[in-house]
Scaffold this active site. Structure first.
Site, PDB file in Angstrom:
ATOM      1  N   HIS A 258     -33.121   4.166  -1.235  1.00 22.31           N
ATOM      2  CA  HIS A 258     -34.297   3.888  -2.063  1.00 22.31           C
ATOM      3  C   HIS A 258     -34.132   2.494  -2.643  1.00 22.31           C
ATOM      4  CE1 HIS A 258     -37.767   4.832  -4.652  1.00 22.31           C
ATOM      5  NE2 HIS A 258     -37.144   4.073  -5.535  1.00 22.31           N
ATOM      6  N   CYS A 259     -35.059   1.614  -2.294  1.00 24.15           N
ATOM      7  CA  CYS A 259     -34.965   0.214  -2.701  1.00 24.15           C
ATOM      8  C   CYS A 259     -35.906  -0.031  -3.874  1.00 24.15           C
ATOM      9  CB  CYS A 259     -35.316  -0.705  -1.537  1.00 24.15           C
ATOM     10  SG  CYS A 259     -35.150  -2.466  -1.935  1.00 24.15           S
TER      11      CYS A 259
END
Length: 416
Positions: A258-259
């Site tokens: 998850h960026c």
């Protein structure tokens, strides 16, 4: 004589009783006088009144003229069936994702700060680091190079800028490969379609209850031996390289990470966009920053700046100091982007994801990270569903108990 008179009286009483009994039989009828309101009985004139009455009975033995003897039919059909109101799936999505443009695009979960609802601060920083130097480039450097007859470099810079912003927008606003949770599958009735696309029963209907509780203890051995795992949050069986994202609260196909800088998960369906963004933004920094620094240090620009500062009596000096600080931050971001690009090239070469590399997991499916197929979207955001079907029975909030205030104040002052 007295005995004969008593016998005559008894015969007259019996005849009167028989006449009254005949008046209330099937052959007689009642007539009401409107003046006196007293019912009078009259016997049918014809001698075949009995057979005519019997002919009015139906085959089931009911009198067709007697409404009380008829069966109650059509009562349930006359009651209107109230249908529950349905909404689009993107309006009642059960996880933390946000949809916009009528469900066409979606992004990640909630913000880290309450002052910026539905926006990610790291994502805003990324857009600032891209748009700020590029704005200076297209305002000052681009016209200067065009007047000097240099056309290739400005046009190439413009093309790379459009690619970088396009890849960033696609990464932020696309489906990373979300696997719908059990409630969504049941509400949209898409279990068969998902089984055809994924190659296995997502709900494991043969061994797991319909609500999914306790499903982790009843998984088929042929799936667990191939790396399939049970998700306790989504209550589904996910493929080997899929994982649950705690930020978006979804299971994602070929989950990488998850960026926060793109405010979205990076998975099977948007990893191509993510790697294209990292590559194009690195090329853009190499094309914009050196030329921009060269132009800012040129004599023409220094003369123009000295004239502006002299005219404004030093009011623009803080602005230029701010630009210098921003340029330093952008330079640091460029170095970090180069490191990130090298890291993902290594992951692509070794056919691993970020999670697999960090937790030292093996690629069971031997599937490539970049060159594999994106696959179709596994849910329809425009499907009509009942919002109550997306609420789990064991996790639904308890009903509000009735008390004196709710009973009296609600009736006195209304529900509002």
């Amino acid at each position: 004589m007295a005995s004969m008179q008593n016998a005559g009286d008894r015969a007259e009483v019996v005849s009167n009783l028989r006449s009254q009994d005949d008046d209330f039989s099937f052959g007689g009828k009642l007539e009401f006088s409107p003046k006196s309101g007293v019912a009078k009985s009259s016997r049918a004139a014809s001698s075949n009144a009995g057979p005519s009455v019997l002919g009015k009975f139906s085959a089931e033995g009911r009198d067709a003229t007697d409404l009380e003897m008829q069966p109650l039919t059509g009562v349930a059909d006359e009651v209107p069936q109230v249908e529950r109101p349905k909404k689009r799936l993107y309006n009642v999505w059960p996880s933390r994702n946000k949809f916009f443009c009528r469900g066409t695009m979606m992004t990640g979960g909630e913000t880290e700060m309450g002052i910026t609802p539905n926006c990610s601060v790291p994502n805003l920083c990324v857009w600032t680091c891209i748009l700020a130097p590029c704005s200076l480039y297209f305002i000052w450097v681009f016209p200067h190079l065009w007047r000097e007859g240099c056309y290739a470099l400005p046009l190439a810079t413009l093309a790379v800028f459009l690619m970088a912003t396009g890849f960033l927008l696609a990464t932020c606003c696309s489906d990373p490969g979300i696997i719908p949770r059990r409630e969504v599958v049941l509400a949209t009735k898409s279990a068969k379609k998902l089984e055809e696309r994924l190659g296995y029963d997502l709900l494991c209907s043969d061994t797991v209850p319909l609500d999914g509780r306790g499903g982790g203890r009843n998984l088929p051995v042929e799936l667990t031996s191939r790396g399939y795992r049970w998700c306790r949050t989504c209550r589904i069986i996910r493929p080997p390289r899929a994982s649950h994202c705690p930020d978006c609260d979804n299971c994602v196909m070929r989950y990488d990470h998850h960026c926060p800088f793109v405010n979205n998960c990076v998975g099977q369906r948007n990893y191509h966009f993510f790697f294209g963004f990292v590559t194009s933004v690195l090329c853009l920094a190499m094309m914009v920053l050196p030329v921009l620094f060269w132009f800012l240090n040129s004599e023409n620009f220094e003369l123009a700046v000295d004239g502006m500062i002299h005219v404004s009596s030093g009011a623009l000096q803080p602005v230029f100091y701010g630009l210098i600080a921003l340029g330093a931050l952008i330079g640091i971001a460029t170095l970090l982007s180069s490191v990130l690009w090298v890291y993902h090239v290594f992951l692509i070469a070794t056919k691993r994801t970020t999670k697999e590399f960090r937790k030292n997991l093996s690629n069971i499916a031997e599937e490539p990270t970049l060159c594999a197929s994106r696959g179709p979207r596994l849910f329809d955001p425009w499907a009509l569903v009942d919002p109550r079907d997306l609420i789990r029975v064991d996790e639904a909030p308890p009903p509000i108990p009735n008390n004196f205030c709710s009973d009296t104040c609600g009736n006195c002052f209304g529900e509002d």
